[in-house]
Design a protein around this motif. Structure first.
Motif, PDB file in Angstrom:
ATOM      1  N   ASP A   8       3.112 -11.489  -2.919  1.00  0.00           N
ATOM      2  CA  ASP A   8       4.408 -11.257  -2.273  1.00  0.00           C
ATOM      3  C   ASP A   8       4.637  -9.762  -2.303  1.00  0.00           C
ATOM      4  O   ASP A   8       4.895  -9.186  -3.361  1.00  0.00           O
ATOM      5  CB  ASP A   8       5.530 -11.999  -2.988  1.00  0.00           C
ATOM      6  N   GLY A  11       7.857  -6.854   1.645  1.00  0.00           N
ATOM      7  CA  GLY A  11       8.072  -5.994   2.805  1.00  0.00           C
ATOM      8  C   GLY A  11       7.633  -4.558   2.608  1.00  0.00           C
ATOM      9  O   GLY A  11       7.815  -3.723   3.482  1.00  0.00           O
ATOM     10  N   ALA A  12       7.045  -4.253   1.455  1.00  0.00           N
ATOM     11  CA  ALA A  12       6.686  -2.870   1.153  1.00  0.00           C
ATOM     12  C   ALA A  12       5.271  -2.490   1.551  1.00  0.00           C
ATOM     13  O   ALA A  12       4.961  -1.321   1.687  1.00  0.00           O
ATOM     14  CB  ALA A  12       6.857  -2.615  -0.345  1.00  0.00           C
ATOM     15  N   GLU A  14       1.479  -3.072   3.842  1.00  0.00           N
ATOM     16  CA  GLU A  14       0.911  -3.449   5.137  1.00  0.00           C
ATOM     17  C   GLU A  14       0.088  -4.736   5.019  1.00  0.00           C
ATOM     18  O   GLU A  14       0.296  -5.681   5.761  1.00  0.00           O
ATOM     19  CB  GLU A  14       0.026  -2.305   5.632  1.00  0.00           C
ATOM     20  N   TYR A  15      -0.873  -4.775   4.091  1.00  0.00           N
ATOM     21  CA  TYR A  15      -1.740  -5.933   3.878  1.00  0.00           C
ATOM     22  C   TYR A  15      -1.785  -6.267   2.386  1.00  0.00           C
ATOM     23  O   TYR A  15      -1.717  -5.373   1.551  1.00  0.00           O
ATOM     24  CB  TYR A  15      -3.179  -5.638   4.315  1.00  0.00           C
ATOM     25  N   LYS A  18      -6.490  -4.986   1.612  1.00  0.00           N
ATOM     26  CA  LYS A  18      -6.917  -4.033   2.647  1.00  0.00           C
ATOM     27  C   LYS A  18      -8.287  -3.482   2.265  1.00  0.00           C
ATOM     28  O   LYS A  18      -8.449  -2.857   1.221  1.00  0.00           O
ATOM     29  CB  LYS A  18      -5.925  -2.888   2.792  1.00  0.00           C
ATOM     30  N   THR A  39       3.190 -13.294   1.421  1.00  0.00           N
ATOM     31  CA  THR A  39       4.505 -13.229   2.054  1.00  0.00           C
ATOM     32  C   THR A  39       4.985 -11.794   1.960  1.00  0.00           C
ATOM     33  O   THR A  39       4.597 -11.047   1.062  1.00  0.00           O
ATOM     34  CB  THR A  39       5.528 -14.167   1.372  1.00  0.00           C
ATOM     35  N   GLY A  40       5.793 -11.403   2.901  1.00  0.00           N
ATOM     36  CA  GLY A  40       6.385 -10.072   2.873  1.00  0.00           C
ATOM     37  C   GLY A  40       5.443  -8.934   3.191  1.00  0.00           C
ATOM     38  O   GLY A  40       5.743  -7.785   2.884  1.00  0.00           O
ATOM     39  N   ALA A  41       4.307  -9.203   3.802  1.00  0.00           N
ATOM     40  CA  ALA A  41       3.390  -8.140   4.208  1.00  0.00           C
ATOM     41  C   ALA A  41       3.720  -7.742   5.648  1.00  0.00           C
ATOM     42  O   ALA A  41       3.925  -8.599   6.497  1.00  0.00           O
ATOM     43  CB  ALA A  41       1.944  -8.605   4.114  1.00  0.00           C
ATOM     44  N   LYS A  42       3.752  -6.467   5.910  1.00  0.00           N
ATOM     45  CA  LYS A  42       4.108  -5.991   7.247  1.00  0.00           C
ATOM     46  C   LYS A  42       3.079  -6.385   8.304  1.00  0.00           C
ATOM     47  O   LYS A  42       3.437  -6.672   9.435  1.00  0.00           O
ATOM     48  CB  LYS A  42       4.268  -4.469   7.232  1.00  0.00           C
ATOM     49  N   SER A  43       1.778  -6.398   7.940  1.00  0.00           N
ATOM     50  CA  SER A  43       0.736  -6.683   8.933  1.00  0.00           C
ATOM     51  C   SER A  43      -0.050  -7.959   8.668  1.00  0.00           C
ATOM     52  O   SER A  43      -0.825  -8.369   9.514  1.00  0.00           O
ATOM     53  CB  SER A  43      -0.236  -5.505   9.008  1.00  0.00           C
ATOM     54  N   ASN A  47      -7.032  -6.886   6.709  1.00  0.00           N
ATOM     55  CA  ASN A  47      -7.410  -6.158   7.917  1.00  0.00           C
ATOM     56  C   ASN A  47      -8.822  -6.505   8.385  1.00  0.00           C
ATOM     57  O   ASN A  47      -9.349  -5.857   9.280  1.00  0.00           O
ATOM     58  CB  ASN A  47      -7.284  -4.643   7.694  1.00  0.00           C
TER      59      ASN A  47
END
Length: 52
Positions: A8, A11-12, A14-15, A18, A39-43, A47
């Motif tokens: 989790d 929201g801070a 990206e992946y 990575k 959850t809460g991953a921007k991308s 990758n």
């Protein structure tokens, strides 16, 4: 190899996973399995393509 991890990022990030350099590990590439969740991953989870 990543399998069965839960993340989790709040929201801070990206992946959750990575991969920074795939060219250095051609003989034994990194593998991220679909059993990982984030959850809460921007991308998203990762990758690179996810392995079932």
């Amino acid at each position: 190899m990543w399998r069965g991890d839960k993340s989790d990022l709040g929201g801070a990030g990206e992946y959750a996973i990575k991969i920074s350099s795939v060219s250095k590990c051609k003989a034994k590439p990194d593998v991220v399995h679909a059993s990982n969740t984030v959850t809460g991953a921007k991308s998203g989870l990762t990758n690179i393509p996810v392995t079932p």
